[in-house]
Design an enzyme around this catalytic site. Structure first.
Site, PDB file in Angstrom:
ATOM      1  N   GLY A 104       0.835  -1.192   0.000  1.00  0.00           N
ATOM      2  CA  GLY A 104       0.000   0.000   0.000  1.00  0.00           C
ATOM      3  C   GLY A 104       0.869   1.239   0.000  1.00  0.00           C
ATOM      4  O   GLY A 104       2.103   1.168   0.063  1.00  0.00           O
ATOM      5  N   GLY A 154       0.711   5.799   1.011  1.00  0.00           N
ATOM      6  CA  GLY A 154       0.011   6.946   1.565  1.00  0.00           C
ATOM      7  C   GLY A 154       0.814   8.206   1.322  1.00  0.00           C
ATOM      8  O   GLY A 154       1.806   8.198   0.584  1.00  0.00           O
ATOM      9  N   MET A 170       2.735   9.738   3.287  1.00  0.00           N
ATOM     10  CA  MET A 170       4.037   9.795   3.945  1.00  0.00           C
ATOM     11  C   MET A 170       4.969   8.660   3.564  1.00  0.00           C
ATOM     12  O   MET A 170       6.188   8.795   3.689  1.00  0.00           O
ATOM     13  CB  MET A 170       3.842   9.788   5.475  1.00  0.00           C
ATOM     14  CG  MET A 170       3.170  11.026   6.005  1.00  0.00           C
ATOM     15  SD  MET A 170       2.966  10.996   7.799  1.00  0.00           S
ATOM     16  CE  MET A 170       1.651   9.796   7.974  1.00  0.00           C
ATOM     17  N   ALA A 171       4.437   7.529   3.129  1.00  0.00           N
ATOM     18  CA  ALA A 171       5.297   6.370   2.922  1.00  0.00           C
ATOM     19  C   ALA A 171       4.664   5.370   1.964  1.00  0.00           C
ATOM     20  O   ALA A 171       3.468   5.436   1.663  1.00  0.00           O
ATOM     21  CB  ALA A 171       5.584   5.697   4.268  1.00  0.00           C
ATOM     22  N   LYS A 220       8.067   0.024   5.891  1.00  0.00           N
ATOM     23  CA  LYS A 220       7.490   1.307   5.516  1.00  0.00           C
ATOM     24  C   LYS A 220       8.630   2.219   5.082  1.00  0.00           C
ATOM     25  O   LYS A 220       9.480   2.614   5.893  1.00  0.00           O
ATOM     26  CB  LYS A 220       6.733   1.919   6.694  1.00  0.00           C
ATOM     27  CG  LYS A 220       6.028   3.228   6.358  1.00  0.00           C
ATOM     28  CD  LYS A 220       5.313   3.790   7.586  1.00  0.00           C
ATOM     29  CE  LYS A 220       4.129   2.957   7.986  1.00  0.00           C
ATOM     30  NZ  LYS A 220       3.007   3.078   7.034  1.00  0.00           N
ATOM     31  N   ASP A 245      -2.917  10.105  14.199  1.00  0.00           N
ATOM     32  CA  ASP A 245      -3.409   9.801  12.852  1.00  0.00           C
ATOM     33  C   ASP A 245      -4.248   8.523  12.868  1.00  0.00           C
ATOM     34  O   ASP A 245      -4.084   7.636  12.040  1.00  0.00           O
ATOM     35  CB  ASP A 245      -2.239   9.660  11.880  1.00  0.00           C
ATOM     36  CG  ASP A 245      -2.683   9.661  10.418  1.00  0.00           C
ATOM     37  OD1 ASP A 245      -3.777  10.196  10.136  1.00  0.00           O
ATOM     38  OD2 ASP A 245      -1.965   9.123   9.561  1.00  0.00           O
TER      39      ASP A 245
END
Length: 377
Positions: A19, A21, A23-24, A41, A135
């Site tokens: 996956g 996002g 940020m990473a 990550k 978050d």
């Protein structure tokens, strides 16, 4: 980006992307030294150009690695390979909660409460250890094959908030639907902010919808700050009112009006669940020939609850009123017993006996008169 040979630090072989996002990017990887599958990550290069953020990210990762709890994803390692900075975590074989909600629309009430209790357990443990997640969202809540919750992504949002506040709104705005009003204003998150976000996740589990919508992050921020707090029961009428009230309180604009920590919310939900199970265990068992007692229906009419989660009065006609740890049973009172005494007509034998006794007493009166006259003489 990952190295061209897909190996980090000559140890972690990247097997495929799981996956991504703001940020990473997350990869499934093989720890060749320990021969185990892990999740890696990898931070985006736009973040790692700031040395201050990289230092804070490493410090946060090391601190999070000490959070040993069954409902928190374990951090194994943090490191860098040239310009690539990464965190190595426990690999969870399962799905994130967001995908599960999308596939089911809304979850049965008992299942949603059980998952929320586990979320509170993990985040509550972090609060006691001095951490704020900052978050919390359904994408960061993973469920393994045993339906056990694993909360992920501790530390990154906090490091970003502390070192790159100007970048935070550009990057972490990938989850503005879950932001607390104070975070939307740009204030530093507290445990109460995590509680608000858990409330949004619980709202989403129970309704299949998010409480606020907007065309852009700014509109969503204003909605969290200014719009009326919606009621779960207005979206899904199958949700009991007491649960709707709990979610409504958790999503209050003022942090002081919510539960202060995830532990407090978890205790309320746990007490509700336990009371529900106790109610169910006391339910009468149908005798042969009496028919079957109808089973409580699950929220949304989606069939019986999943195995391992017992249904209770929170999803049946007789529901307990339970808020802030106070349990008030709405069960009907036991039938009042009749006082002992005459409850019907006198039978014939009783009447005859009374008549004989009356004649006997009447026959004694002349005898008493004769005795008194003889005494006077």
């Amino acid at each position: 980006m990952a190295p061209a040979d897909n190996i980090l630090n000559q140890r972690y072989r990247l097997l495929g992307q799981l996956g991504s996002g703001g940020m990473a990017v997350i990869y499934k990887a093989l720890d060749q030294r320990l021969a185990r599958v892990v999740a890696v990550k990898v931070l985006r290069p736009s973040l790692t150009s700031d040395p201050g953020f990289v230092k804070r990210f490493r410090n946060e990762a090391r601190s999070v690695a000490r959070l040993a709890h069954p409902n928190i994803v374990t951090v194994h390692d943090v490191g860098s390979d040239r310009n690539t900075h990464f965190m190595v975590m426990e690999f969870i074989e399962g799905q994130d909660l967001k995908k599960i909600i999308r596939s089911k629309r809304n979850l049965p009430v008992d299942e949603a409460i059980e998952l929320a209790i586990q979320i509170c357990a993990g985040i509550g443990f972090a609060h006691r250890s001095g951490f704020v997640h900052a978050d919390v969202k359904s994408q960061n809540i993973l469920l393994n094959s045993d339906n056990k919750v694993k909360v992920a992504d501790f530390g990154i949002a906090q490091a970003l908030s502390d070192t790159l506040p100007a970048r935070q709104q550009q990057i972490v705005w990938g989850s503005p639907h879950y932001y607390s009003p104070e975070q939307a204003r740009g204030l530093r998150p507290t445990p109460a902010a995590d509680v608000y976000s858990i409330g949004v996740v619980l709202f989403e589990m129970l309704t299949g919808e998010l409480p606020y919508a907007g065309d852009n992050p700014q509109e969503l921020a204003q909605a969290h700050v200014n719009k009326r707090v919606p009621h779960v029961i207005d979206v899904n009428a199958a949700v009991p009112e007491n649960i709707s009230k709990i979610v409504h309180r958790v999503m209050q604009k003022d942090p002081a009006a919510r539960f202060r920590t995830a532990d407090q919310l978890g205790k309320v939900l746990g007490s509700l669940r336990d009371h529900s199970r106790a109610y169910t265990s006391r339910a009468p068992v149908p005798q042969p020939g009496q028919g079957r007692i109808p089973a409580p229906s699950s929220a949304g009419g989606q069939g019986p609850p999943q195995a391992g989660v017992k249904a209770g009065p929170m999803i049946s006609g007789q529901r307990p009123s339970h808020l802030d740890g106070q349990v008030v049973s709405d069960s009907p009172e036991p039938a009042r017993q009749e006082r002992p005494g005459i409850t019907g007509d006198l039978d014939l034998v009783t009447i005859l006996l009374a008549f004989v006794a009356l004649i006997a007493v009447a026959g004694l009166v002349p005898l008493l008169i004769v005795v008194l006259q003889a005494w006077n003489v």
